[in-house]
Design a protein around this motif. Structure first.
Motif, mmCIF file in Angstrom:
data_model
loop_
_atom_site.group_PDB
_atom_site.id
_atom_site.type_symbol
_atom_site.label_atom_id
_atom_site.label_comp_id
_atom_site.label_asym_id
_atom_site.label_seq_id
_atom_site.Cartn_x
_atom_site.Cartn_y
_atom_site.Cartn_z
ATOM 1 N N ARG A 33 0.834 -1.203 0.000
ATOM 2 C CA ARG A 33 0.000 0.000 0.000
ATOM 3 C C ARG A 33 0.867 1.251 0.000
ATOM 4 N NH1 ARG A 33 -2.844 -3.120 3.781
ATOM 5 N NH2 ARG A 33 -2.125 -1.839 5.538
ATOM 6 N N LEU A 34 1.957 1.217 0.749
ATOM 7 C CA LEU A 34 2.858 2.368 0.786
ATOM 8 C C LEU A 34 3.496 2.601 -0.570
ATOM 9 C CD1 LEU A 34 4.144 4.514 2.632
ATOM 10 C CD2 LEU A 34 5.968 2.860 3.123
ATOM 11 N N ARG A 35 3.921 1.543 -1.237
ATOM 12 C CA ARG A 35 4.547 1.686 -2.554
ATOM 13 C C ARG A 35 3.550 2.216 -3.586
ATOM 14 N NH1 ARG A 35 6.641 -3.460 -1.391
ATOM 15 N NH2 ARG A 35 5.411 -4.460 -3.028
ATOM 16 N N LEU A 36 2.303 1.796 -3.486
ATOM 17 C CA LEU A 36 1.312 2.205 -4.488
ATOM 18 C C LEU A 36 0.860 3.646 -4.324
ATOM 19 C CD1 LEU A 36 -0.987 -0.961 -4.720
ATOM 20 C CD2 LEU A 36 0.759 -0.216 -6.348
ATOM 21 N N ASP A 38 -1.272 6.715 -4.104
ATOM 22 C CA ASP A 38 -2.673 7.011 -4.391
ATOM 23 C C ASP A 38 -3.328 5.992 -5.326
ATOM 24 O OD1 ASP A 38 -1.526 7.690 -6.807
ATOM 25 O OD2 ASP A 38 -2.023 9.816 -6.702
ATOM 26 N N ARG A 39 -2.562 5.002 -5.758
ATOM 27 C CA ARG A 39 -3.194 3.905 -6.508
ATOM 28 C C ARG A 39 -3.783 2.842 -5.583
ATOM 29 N NH1 ARG A 39 -0.094 0.804 -9.710
ATOM 30 N NH2 ARG A 39 1.971 1.546 -9.075
ATOM 31 N N ALA A 40 -3.630 3.035 -4.285
ATOM 32 C CA ALA A 40 -4.266 2.180 -3.282
ATOM 33 C C ALA A 40 -5.409 2.965 -2.645
ATOM 34 C CB ALA A 40 -3.260 1.753 -2.231
ATOM 35 N N ARG A 41 -6.607 2.559 -2.924
ATOM 36 C CA ARG A 41 -7.790 3.234 -2.397
ATOM 37 C C ARG A 41 -8.447 2.297 -1.385
ATOM 38 N NH1 ARG A 41 -10.255 5.764 -8.073
ATOM 39 N NH2 ARG A 41 -8.302 6.812 -8.705
ATOM 40 N N THR A 42 -8.286 2.601 -0.131
ATOM 41 C CA THR A 42 -8.717 1.689 0.925
ATOM 42 C C THR A 42 -9.966 2.207 1.623
ATOM 43 O OG1 THR A 42 -7.269 2.756 2.544
ATOM 44 C CG2 THR A 42 -6.346 0.920 1.297
ATOM 45 N N GLY A 43 -10.697 1.264 2.209
ATOM 46 C CA GLY A 43 -11.867 1.619 3.000
ATOM 47 C C GLY A 43 -13.023 2.168 2.197
ATOM 48 N N THR A 53 -16.773 -2.672 3.614
ATOM 49 C CA THR A 53 -15.844 -1.853 2.848
ATOM 50 C C THR A 53 -15.036 -2.750 1.920
ATOM 51 O OG1 THR A 53 -14.004 -2.032 4.416
ATOM 52 C CG2 THR A 53 -15.603 -0.257 4.795
ATOM 53 N N PHE A 54 -14.372 -2.134 0.964
ATOM 54 C CA PHE A 54 -13.437 -2.880 0.128
ATOM 55 C C PHE A 54 -12.265 -1.980 -0.207
ATOM 56 C CE2 PHE A 54 -16.136 -0.790 -2.957
ATOM 57 C CZ PHE A 54 -15.331 -0.501 -4.050
ATOM 58 N N ASP A 55 -11.147 -2.619 -0.497
ATOM 59 C CA ASP A 55 -9.961 -1.906 -0.965
ATOM 60 C C ASP A 55 -9.821 -2.120 -2.463
ATOM 61 O OD1 ASP A 55 -9.521 -1.259 1.670
ATOM 62 O OD2 ASP A 55 -7.868 -2.688 1.951
ATOM 63 N N LEU A 56 -9.398 -1.082 -3.164
ATOM 64 C CA LEU A 56 -9.226 -1.142 -4.608
ATOM 65 C C LEU A 56 -7.819 -0.684 -4.962
ATOM 66 C CD1 LEU A 56 -10.647 -1.641 -7.367
ATOM 67 C CD2 LEU A 56 -11.159 0.813 -7.395
ATOM 68 N N PHE A 57 -7.126 -1.493 -5.744
ATOM 69 C CA PHE A 57 -5.758 -1.200 -6.154
ATOM 70 C C PHE A 57 -5.713 -1.070 -7.668
ATOM 71 C CE2 PHE A 57 -5.748 -3.698 -2.272
ATOM 72 C CZ PHE A 57 -5.083 -2.830 -1.420
ATOM 73 N N LEU A 58 -5.061 -0.013 -8.128
ATOM 74 C CA LEU A 58 -5.074 0.312 -9.553
ATOM 75 C C LEU A 58 -3.700 0.126 -10.175
ATOM 76 C CD1 LEU A 58 -7.201 3.573 -9.351
ATOM 77 C CD2 LEU A 58 -8.000 1.269 -9.905
ATOM 78 N N PRO A 59 -3.652 -0.409 -11.396
ATOM 79 C CA PRO A 59 -2.375 -0.513 -12.108
ATOM 80 C C PRO A 59 -1.943 0.855 -12.617
ATOM 81 C CG PRO A 59 -4.157 -1.223 -13.529
ATOM 82 C CD PRO A 59 -4.782 -0.922 -12.196
ATOM 83 N N GLU A 60 -0.772 0.910 -13.215
ATOM 84 C CA GLU A 60 -0.241 2.187 -13.693
ATOM 85 C C GLU A 60 -0.961 2.689 -14.929
ATOM 86 O OE1 GLU A 60 3.911 1.566 -14.237
ATOM 87 O OE2 GLU A 60 4.383 1.752 -12.100
#
Length: 262
Positions: A33-36, A38-43, A53-60
């Motif tokens: 999450r730290l490396r990503l 703002d591409r890690a959208r949590t809660g 809730t859900f977490d969403l992680f986005l590619p580049e």
């Protein structure tokens, strides 16, 4: 006299250094999450209850589609925050990844958890275009398989191309004979209605069942049962047990990730 099957489903008792795994998972998840950034959208919230809730992680780049990972914990433990690192393999292949939370037992019944996971995926699917693939581990393997069952018709059903249940609990009836049922409160009707192995799979959804070859015999049986009842392949990953069978989700070149995304 009813047999107590608790030992059959006790994973940590048969894994060396089992207690070291949850803190490692949490540390690796936090690091990703730290490396990503703002591409890690949590809660992200899909309902009003605390765990909805859900977490969403986005590619580049623009996502190819949406991969969903549903966490395990026998429907009684964990939340999305421990599993972020398992998004890494799909992210490297330009897929977005959603990790839903859900209300745990005893506050919720398993049938309600199934509904909650579907609702979480519905919201994630509104945010990400393209095909959907779903995986999950243990109790999450059960919930991932439930998303492919013919009795469920989510609005995103036509987008779901594949499920890969990992170490799934496919037949819940034996769990009524474990000490966990003091918390799960499964009865015969719910166990039957929520057991993927007793239900039909939607015909258009591809499925491969995944399990560690060194898992407890009960989990090998559960995986094989689902593969037979759904007439789909199953894969016993050599040398892997219930706690490390999920690690390959972090590797974009692993056979598990290739099976899930290709």
């Amino acid at each position: 006299m009813t047999k107590d099957l608790s030992r059959d489903y006790a994973n940590g008792d048969f894994i060396a250094d089992a207690a070291t795994y949850p803190p490692r998972w949490a540390d690796e998840a936090a690091a990703l999450r730290l490396r990503l950034g703002d591409r890690a959208r949590t809660g992200l919230r899909y309902g009003t209850e605390p765990r909805q809730t859900f977490d969403l992680f986005l590619p580049e780049t623009t996502p190819v589609g949406l991969m969903v990972f549903i966490h395990g914990g026998y429907w009684m433990a964990f939340d999305p925050a421990s599993w972020s690192h398992l998004a890494e393999g799909a992210l490297a292949r330009d897929w977005a990844v959603a990790i839903p939370g859900y209300t745990l037992a005893p506050q919720a019944r398993i049938a309600s958890m199934t509904d909650e996971v579907e609702a979480a995926i519905t919201m994630a699917a509104e945010m990400i275009d393209g095909p959907i693939v779903i995986t999950g581990h243990s109790a999450g393997g059960h919930l991932s398989a439930r998303m492919a069952c013919a009795d469920r018709t989510p609005v995103w059903a036509d987008r779901l191309v594949r499920v890969v249940p990992i170490s799934p609990l496919a037949d819940l009836r034996p769990l009524m004979e474990t000490d966990m049922n003091a918390t799960l409160h499964l009865d015969a009707a719910e166990a039957a209605a929520e057991s993927p192995a007793l239900l039909a799979k939607r015909s258009q959804v591809d499925c491969t069942v995944w399990v560690g070859a060194q898992e407890r015999p009960a989990f090998l049986w559960q995986a094989r049962l689902l593969s037979e009842d759904w007439d789909c392949p199953w894969h016993a990953a050599p040398g892997l047990h219930h706690f490390n069978v999920i690690d390959d989700l972090a590797d974009p070149e692993s056979v598990l990730v290739q099976t899930l995304l290709d």
